[in-house]
Design an enzyme around this catalytic site. Structure first.
Site: not given
Length: 302
Positions: A11-16, A36, A88, A120, A148, A151, A175
């Site tokens: 997964g090469a998105g923003a999180v990856g 990806d 969900r 998620n 969490d 935080r 979570h």
């Protein structure tokens, strides 16, 4: 570099990409593989991250799913995002098929690999990843309530005027909506939080809302969250690679509840080495049990 140090990020998105960036500067990986479904995204992220590699000693490259399945640690950040108004349950169904394709494309997965699930809903997907991969429960971990908990400790640090790293407190369970704070077990310097004068003035419901709602606030303001979870995931990878045996609240199958949720766990080379049972008040135990029951109802569908 040490053994157990080849990491793949699916997964090469923003999180990856945030995870890869944070991990590069720890200089503990011999190689980071980016995977990806979009070759262009992989190429772009690798080219961009390679520029940052000039001040790191980590090799980073694009790879196939089959190559990812042979790395020491497989981090999965791929997944569908929840649409406006989408139930969900429907999101879970969509991500089930994403995860099934991801894990199927990596076969055969190394039998001693550790899978770290970040996508998620992380508890449900960690449960599904364990079943689809066939790996032992201790080798399939979700990032769970680690962020969490971070935080929470930052917020409590402001209230008690102490560095967050000196606070021992946990967010447990899902979570998500049913997560709970283990107030009764929280300490600073070995002293229970409940014994501090400041504790009496705390609005616990408000704190819980701040902690659980921070992600939505960030999403509302800039569209997505990625730095915090990227840093937490990088820290979990760091803990595994160096066999640090640090305790973090992560999503893992907990026999006591018969479900996958977040509890404090000692982490090392083989993934989870021990799950700790947190002393809870009667009310807290009931809330954690309710969280487990809510998750079990969904997990049983998969």
């Amino acid at each position: 570099m040490v053994s157990h140090s080849r990491v793949s990020i699916v997964g090469a998105g923003a999180v990856g990409a945030s995870l890869a960036y944070a991990l590069m500067f720890k200089n503990i990986c011999s190689e980071i593989l980016i995977v990806d479904v979009s070759p262009d995204i992989v190429k772009a992220q690798v080219l961009d991250l390679a520029d940052a590699a000039s001040v790191s000693h980590t090799r980073i490259r694009g790879a196939t799913p089959e190559e990812a399945g042979q790395t020491d640690i497989i981090v999965i950040t791929a997944g569908a995002k929840q649409k406006d108004g989408e139930p969900r349950t429907k999101l879970i169904q969509r991500n089930f098929w994403v995860l099934k394709n991801v894990i199927g494309s990596m076969q055969p997965i190394r039998q001693d690999a550790v899978i770290l699930m970040v996508s998620n809903p992380v508890d449900i997907l960690t449960h599904i990843a364990r079943k689809l991969s066939g790996l032992p429960a201790n080798q399939v971990i979700g990032s769970g309530t680690y962020l969490d908990t971070t935080r929470l400790c930052v917020h409590l640090g402001e209230i008690f005027d102490v560095n967050p790293s000196s606070i021992n407190a946990y967010v447990l369970g899902e979570h998500g909506d049913s997560q709970m704070i283990a107030w009764d077990a929280a300490t600073i310097g070995g002293q229970r939080l409940t014994s501090f004068p400041e504790y009496q003035a705390i609005d616990k419901k408000a704190v819980s809302k701040i902690v659980s709602g921070k992600a939505m606030e960030i999403i509302r303001l800039k569209g997505a969250t990625f730095y915090g979870i990227g840093a937490c995931a990088a820290d979990l990878v760091h803990t595994i690679i160096l066999n640090k045996k640090v305790v973090h609240p992560v999503s893992v199958y907990v026999e006591k509840y018969g479900v996958t949720l977040s509890m404090p766990a000692k982490i090392g080379w083989e993934g989870i080495q021990h799950v700790y049972d947190v002393p809870l008040s009667k009310e807290e135990e009931e809330r954690l049990q309710s969280s487990a029951d809510a998750l079990r109802e969904i997990e049983q569908l998969y």
